[in-house]
Design an enzyme around this catalytic site. Structure first.
Site, PDB file in Angstrom:
ATOM      1  N   LEU A 150      -5.515  -4.827  -4.202  1.00 54.67           N
ATOM      2  CA  LEU A 150      -5.832  -4.083  -5.251  1.00 54.67           C
ATOM      3  C   LEU A 150      -6.766  -3.029  -4.676  1.00 54.67           C
ATOM      4  CD1 LEU A 150      -6.274  -6.280  -8.217  1.00 54.67           C
ATOM      5  CD2 LEU A 150      -4.349  -5.275  -7.338  1.00 54.67           C
ATOM      6  N   GLY A 199       0.835  -1.328  -0.032  1.00 53.18           N
ATOM      7  CA  GLY A 199       0.123  -0.130   0.128  1.00 53.18           C
ATOM      8  C   GLY A 199       0.794   1.300   0.177  1.00 53.18           C
ATOM      9  N   LYS A 259       5.279  -9.337  -6.918  1.00 51.19           N
ATOM     10  CA  LYS A 259       5.024  -8.084  -7.074  1.00 51.19           C
ATOM     11  C   LYS A 259       6.270  -7.122  -7.598  1.00 51.19           C
ATOM     12  CE  LYS A 259       1.850  -7.767  -2.880  1.00 51.19           C
ATOM     13  NZ  LYS A 259       1.773  -6.844  -1.699  1.00 51.19           N
ATOM     14  N   SER A 306      -6.878  -9.047  -2.782  1.00 49.17           N
ATOM     15  CA  SER A 306      -7.361  -8.246  -1.691  1.00 49.17           C
ATOM     16  C   SER A 306      -6.391  -6.946  -1.825  1.00 49.17           C
ATOM     17  CB  SER A 306      -7.347  -9.064  -0.299  1.00 49.17           C
ATOM     18  OG  SER A 306      -6.078  -9.567  -0.019  1.00 49.17           O
ATOM     19  N   ASN A 332       5.377  -4.807   8.756  1.00 48.24           N
ATOM     20  CA  ASN A 332       5.567  -5.438  10.018  1.00 48.24           C
ATOM     21  C   ASN A 332       6.496  -5.173  10.806  1.00 48.24           C
ATOM     22  OD1 ASN A 332       8.311  -7.448   9.625  1.00 48.24           O
ATOM     23  ND2 ASN A 332       7.345  -7.170   7.782  1.00 48.24           N
ATOM     24  N   CYS A 348      -3.087  -4.619   9.021  1.00 48.48           N
ATOM     25  CA  CYS A 348      -3.782  -4.306   8.335  1.00 48.48           C
ATOM     26  C   CYS A 348      -4.793  -5.439   7.872  1.00 48.48           C
ATOM     27  CB  CYS A 348      -3.243  -3.768   7.036  1.00 48.48           C
ATOM     28  SG  CYS A 348      -2.306  -2.332   7.453  1.00 48.48           S
TER      29      CYS A 348
END
Lengths: 98, 274
Positions: free
Chosen positions: B74, B44, B89, B72, B134, B198
């Protein structure tokens, strides 16, 4: 006319609380005003308003828990740190989401 | 001027809105082209960081990310597309960056940053941006940046809240006081379970865009040098109340990195027992 916070002994301090903490308490708010002469009295006031909150912030020594960070006017504070009327208090923990 | 750093006509047009800025100009844009920025995470926060740094013309981006794109992600990780679900990614972000600005060199490491590789990865960077998800990585990155004497921009998210600060712990303030470390602000991570991640608590997607854009801005500032950044200040964003506040914080002589007592001199405390 509102009282000058620097001249009124009963002027509150402004306290910011961690969002993830206040969500645990009914009607919790992240920004509150509290009348307190030091951080210990501030914790007492938070406990009176939201029973159980002091245990989340302080341990049995008693002292502020090690992962809880209290800053008063930009300086790290302890329970005996005095609060002048109008002081800015931040109570925060690290967050980690990315 | 180094001819390797000369701009093509295409680059001059591409960066025109930076070049006309008084505090950036041609010299600032040259600094961006010459810079290497390490970004930890393409989630994010990393998504807008990577996009804005690529758009800004940072010459070399290093991305460390070991995850694959999931559906989840996106809702907030705007560098990835629906057709990228299931891809690493690093690949997805690489495609997006290449399409946005072919003048940017992207170096990808499809691995988790850990105690064994952190200093090597950081060594090549002029600035590090931490968008990890984290506490273990956050404390590792911040300790490593102090040891490596690198500027660190660190942003974090939690539900409706975000924080951003910049650390230059290897430097001093004008009055000679050392700049603070991350551990001057947060000496210890919260115990497991006290601050939800999150995945459990959720996170407002557009908030990641705000905090990530601010982190990119701080990284650009660190390279170019303009105005007053977030060294010694924690920017806190409360998206529920739409309140932005800054907490000023200073060097703590008890901090274990640059303090007056015993100091952390390596990353051995971060080594995980498999």
């Amino acid at each position: 006319m509102p009282a000058d916070p620097q001249s009124s002994p009963r002027a509150p301090v402004r306290v910011r609380l961690p969002a993830h903490l206040v969500r645990l308490f009914p009607d919790g708010e992240t920004l509150v005003e509290v009348v307190a002469g030091d951080v210990r009295q501030l914790m007492d006031a938070l406990e009176a308003r939201w029973p159980g909150m002091r245990d989340r912030l302080c341990d049995e020594r008693p002292a502020i828990r090690r992962h809880i960070n209290v800053f008063v006017n930009g300086r790290r504070a302890r329970l005996d740190t005095p609060l002048v009327p109008g002081a800015d208090v931040f109570i925060l923990t690290a967050i980690s989401g990315g | 001027m180094d001819s390797a750093m000369a701009f093509s006509p295409d680059e001059i047009e591409r960066y025109a809105r930076h070049i006309v800025l008084h505090d950036v100009g041609g010299p600032g844009q040259q600094k961006l082209k010459a810079a290497t920025v390490l970004v930890v995470g393409a989630g994010g926060l990393g998504a807008p960081v990577l996009l804005y740094l690529a758009a800004a013309g940072v010459g070399r981006l290093i991305l460390v990310e070991d995850d694959v794109v999931s559906l989840s992600n996106l809702q907030r990780q705007v560098i990835h597309r629906t057709q990228d679900v299931g891809r690493p990614k690093t690949d997805s972000a690489g495609d997006a960056i290449g399409a946005l600005n072919p003048h940017v060199e992207l170096v990808t490491h499809a691995m988790r940053l850990d105690a064994g590789n952190a200093l090597d990865l950081i060594a090549d960077a002029d600035v590090v941006v931490d968008g990890s998800d984290n506490f273990a990585t956050r404390y590792l990155v911040s300790d490593a940046c102090v040891l490596a004497k690198k500027p660190l921009v660190t942003a974090a998210l939690g539900a409706f809240d975000a924080t951003v600060t910049t650390l230059r712990a290897h430097e001093t303030a004008p009055d000679g006081t050392p700049n603070p470390t991350y551990r001057c602000l947060f000496p210890e991570p919260p115990p497991a379970g006290t601050v939800p991640a999150c995945a459990e608590a959720g996170v407002l997607g557009a908030l990641a865009g705000i905090a990530g854009s601010l982190a990119a801005l701080e990284a650009i500032r660190a390279v170019v040098g303009f105005g007053e950044g977030l060294v010694g200040r924690l920017l806190m964003i409360d998206a529920r109340a739409m309140r932005f506040e800054t907490l000023s914080y200073g060097w703590d002589p008890d901090n274990p990195l640059t303090g007056t007592g015993d100091r952390i001199t390596d990353l051995s405390a971060h080594v995980r027992i498999p």
